[in-house]
Scaffold this motif. Sequence first.
Motif, short mmCIF file in Angstrom:
data_model
loop_
_atom_site.label_atom_id
_atom_site.label_comp_id
_atom_site.label_asym_id
_atom_site.label_seq_id
_atom_site.Cartn_x
_atom_site.Cartn_y
_atom_site.Cartn_z
N GLU A 17 -53.26 78.69 23.21
CA GLU A 17 -52.28 78.36 22.18
C GLU A 17 -51.45 79.57 21.79
OE1 GLU A 17 -54.54 76.31 19.16
OE2 GLU A 17 -54.77 74.54 20.45
N ALA A 18 -52.08 80.75 21.72
CA ALA A 18 -51.33 81.98 21.42
C ALA A 18 -50.32 82.27 22.53
CB ALA A 18 -52.29 83.16 21.25
N ALA A 19 -50.74 82.11 23.78
CA ALA A 19 -49.85 82.34 24.91
C ALA A 19 -48.71 81.34 24.91
CB ALA A 19 -50.62 82.25 26.22
N THR A 52 -42.94 80.03 24.37
CA THR A 52 -41.90 79.09 23.93
C THR A 52 -41.09 79.58 22.74
OG1 THR A 52 -43.50 77.87 22.60
CG2 THR A 52 -43.12 77.10 24.87
N GLU A 53 -41.59 80.60 22.04
CA GLU A 53 -40.82 81.19 20.93
C GLU A 53 -40.09 82.46 21.38
OE1 GLU A 53 -43.72 81.64 17.81
OE2 GLU A 53 -44.01 79.47 17.66
N PHE A 54 -40.09 82.71 22.70
CA PHE A 54 -39.37 83.82 23.32
C PHE A 54 -39.93 85.20 22.93
CE2 PHE A 54 -36.37 80.32 22.45
CZ PHE A 54 -36.19 79.87 23.74
N ARG A 55 -41.08 85.24 22.28
CA ARG A 55 -41.69 86.50 21.87
C ARG A 55 -42.13 87.31 23.09
NH1 ARG A 55 -45.83 84.91 17.81
NH2 ARG A 55 -46.55 84.15 19.73
N PHE A 115 -51.00 82.47 33.34
CA PHE A 115 -49.56 82.50 33.10
C PHE A 115 -48.87 82.47 34.45
CE2 PHE A 115 -45.78 85.39 32.77
CZ PHE A 115 -44.95 84.49 32.13
N THR A 116 -47.90 81.57 34.58
CA THR A 116 -47.15 81.44 35.83
C THR A 116 -45.65 81.58 35.57
OG1 THR A 116 -48.81 79.95 36.75
CG2 THR A 116 -46.64 79.91 37.79
N LEU A 146 -47.47 89.31 27.79
CA LEU A 146 -48.20 88.15 27.28
C LEU A 146 -49.69 88.47 27.11
CD1 LEU A 146 -47.88 85.26 26.35
CD2 LEU A 146 -48.20 84.53 28.72
N ARG A 147 -50.25 89.21 28.04
CA ARG A 147 -51.65 89.62 27.93
C ARG A 147 -51.86 90.46 26.66
NH1 ARG A 147 -52.01 92.05 32.51
NH2 ARG A 147 -52.19 90.16 33.73
N ARG A 148 -50.92 91.37 26.37
CA ARG A 148 -51.02 92.19 25.14
C ARG A 148 -50.93 91.33 23.89
NH1 ARG A 148 -47.38 95.39 27.73
NH2 ARG A 148 -45.71 94.89 26.27
#
Length: 174
Positions: free
Chosen positions: A38-40, A45-48, A127-128, A162-164
Amino acid sequence: MSTVTYPEVGATRLGPLPDGYHHLHHRTRIGHGRADFEAAGAAITEFRMHRVSGAGVEASARRAEAGGAVRVSLGAGLFRFTAPCRVIWAEYGPERIGFAYGTLPRHPECGEECFVAELADDGTVSFTVMAFSRPARWYARLAGPLVPVAQRWYARRLGSALRRIVAEGHEHRG
């Protein structure tokens, strides 16, 4: 509203990727369990994820929704490139969250790219990044074989970002 610059709209959602383009497929493990998934998904999707990786992002909405406008910029000074895109699809499912954007006029490339987090049965969160593209501007054609190298580098950079983000979530949850 500008229209995308390629006919194979939505091909990154389920494949196969169309012929006549360079294909990119990068997959990396980024966590484990529903909270990481969910965090990923939210970061994607929020472009973070893009922003943490160093990209500039201007989006017409807080999170990815089909039809939304997105402008991604990379680089600095004379070497700063802005890429106008349209969100083609967005998915917010129980085991798959992500979106794809397609190129608009004035984008250096022509094609589509998706960013997806998936939760496997064993709890692994992956993540792909999957894309098909070809040069659309003179400078992209001039860069030739460097473009796929840069795209792979950027996909790895997004995965690291994303991992961070997911790991930082552990600090706040744990």
